[in-house]
Scaffold this active site. Structure first.
Site, PDB file in Angstrom:
ATOM      1  N   ASP A 138      39.041  36.311  38.964  1.00 16.99           N
ATOM      2  CA  ASP A 138      40.253  35.752  39.562  1.00 16.99           C
ATOM      3  C   ASP A 138      39.971  35.493  41.036  1.00 16.99           C
ATOM      4  OD1 ASP A 138      40.438  38.228  40.825  1.00 16.99           O
ATOM      5  OD2 ASP A 138      42.162  38.916  39.673  1.00 16.99           O
TER       6      ASP A 138
ATOM      7  N   SER B 111      41.982  48.165  43.131  1.00 13.69           N
ATOM      8  CA  SER B 111      42.001  47.303  41.953  1.00 13.69           C
ATOM      9  C   SER B 111      40.614  46.969  41.414  1.00 13.69           C
ATOM     10  CB  SER B 111      42.742  45.998  42.261  1.00 13.69           C
ATOM     11  OG  SER B 111      42.112  45.291  43.320  1.00 13.69           O
TER      12      SER B 111
ATOM     13  N   HIS C 101      38.566  39.408  42.309  1.00 11.59           N
ATOM     14  CA  HIS C 101      37.754  40.388  41.587  1.00 11.59           C
ATOM     15  C   HIS C 101      36.581  39.746  40.857  1.00 11.59           C
ATOM     16  CE1 HIS C 101      41.941  41.880  41.887  1.00 11.59           C
ATOM     17  NE2 HIS C 101      41.321  42.973  42.297  1.00 11.59           N
TER      18      HIS C 101
END
Length: 369
Positions: free
Chosen positions: A333, A44, A336
């Protein structure tokens, strides 16, 4: 379309004049990138849309993700650019490396992003989040892309020569800890292995996967070390005694794994024509955290956007306004980094600021090999 035969010196002169006018109006030709293509295998941290159509909780194709990205939400798990948006720009690419999910044909020749959120070295990693493409699946997609490139380029030998000049960026392992080893309620790996043993299991499997990549044409490979997962807002909230101190148990286990990656690099560089490098993502991020004030980042222990829990996944709440001063945050977040932090990491990965940033060379030098 009808066949038109052009004859005569006057007509040829007119076409030459027209060509000169068109060329001058387009301005100076842009220089070619330092390498012909850039291929990406990760999770991600750099997924730019491959998970969008998966039945997965690991998606970021909604606001406030992409709030500072020209295209809005794309699947990138941050407010703007990822490291693999920044590094290709530094290499001279004129656009972004597209996700494999929507790239076929001639476009493959400039490189593709195979990354998938929640992906790991181990097949089962991240399974509680639903659909994702583990490294083995990303490699399978790459081999399919190679077959298409062989057809486009006219043969395996030509394709092999072409791919040998490209850069491959591989960064796996964070989910094997975050969404596997340190989730004892869902996975048995922490009961089965000590951190040292688990690092051995991961690196042995990883090494074989990287050999598969080498056997499919990769020669210039940047291996990205796992970052300080124990310092992410999610882990601070769940495991830190004061909500500020990094979780040493997690960072220590990751440190063991990263140290073994140096040996993997040395081992793979014994292969004919191989140029593997290690980017010390852990050390680079550690330095940024330690000197965050100097970089203008005053908030290091919480994300810039509102977060919510969905079966264990902590991401930005859809359509909630993020913080106004995003450059002051290290994290967008709960997991990340913000674009501000990402740009710093990418620049040091490309051109090492200290000897510990890259081994045995940085990406800038790798491009010249």
């Amino acid at each position: 379309m009808a066949h038109v035969e052009l004859r005569g010196p006057m007509l040829g002169a007119r076409w030459l004049l027209l060509l000169l006018v068109l060329t001058s109006s387009l301005g100076p030709a842009r220089p070619e990138p330092r390498v012909p293509c850039y291929f990406i295998f990760e999770d991600s941290l750099v997924d730019n849309g491959n998970n969008n159509n998966n039945a997965s909780l690991a998606v970021a194709n909604y606001p406030p993700y992409g709030v500072d990205f020209a295209g809005g939400p794309t699947g990138r798990f941050t407010n703007g650019l990822t490291t693999v948006d920044v590094i290709p720009k530094l290499l001279g690419f004129h656009g972004f490396i597209p996700p494999y999910a929507r790239t076929r044909g001639q476009a493959l020749l400039a490189g593709v992003n195979f990354a998938s959120a929640a992906a790991g070295i181990q097949e089962e990693t991240g399974r509680q989040l639903g659909g994702r493409i583990p490294l083995s699946g990303q490699l399978q997609n790459y081999r399919s892309a190679v077959q298409e490139m062989v057809r486009i380029l006219g043969g395996e030998e030509t394709a092999a020569t072409y791919l040998s000049k490209c850069i491959f960026s591989v960064g796996m392992g964070s989910n094997d800890y975050l969404n596997n080893y340190f989730m004892p309620a869902l996975y048995g790996t922490s009961r089965q292995y000590t951190p040292e043993q688990y690092a051995d299991v991961l690196t042995q499997q990883y090494s074989q996967q990287l050999r598969t990549l080498y056997n499919s044409g990769a020669r210039k490979v940047a291996l990205i070390g796992v970052g300080q997962v124990g310092c992410s807002p999610s882990e601070l909230a769940q495991r830190s005694p004061d909500g500020v101190s990094c979780v040493e148990e997690i960072n220590s286990a990751i440190g063991v794994f990263n140290a073994k990656l140096i040996g993997v690099v040395d081992e793979l560089n014994a292969l004919d024509g191989a140029h593997f490098i290690y980017i010390n993502g852990y050390g680079i991020f550690e330095d940024i955290m330690r000197n965050s004030a100097a970089y203008g980042a005053s908030v290091t222990n919480r994300g810039c956007c509102g977060v919510g829990r969905n079966n264990g996944q902590i991401t930005c709440l859809p359509y909630q306004a993020p913080c106004a001063y995003r450059n002051e945050y290290l994290f967008f977040d709960a997991f990340h980094p913000t674009e501000a932090a990402i740009v710093l990491i990418a620049k040091r990965s490309y051109s090492a600021r200290s000897p510990s940033d890259a081994y045995p060379m940085d990406i800038r030098r790798l491009a010249k090999v």
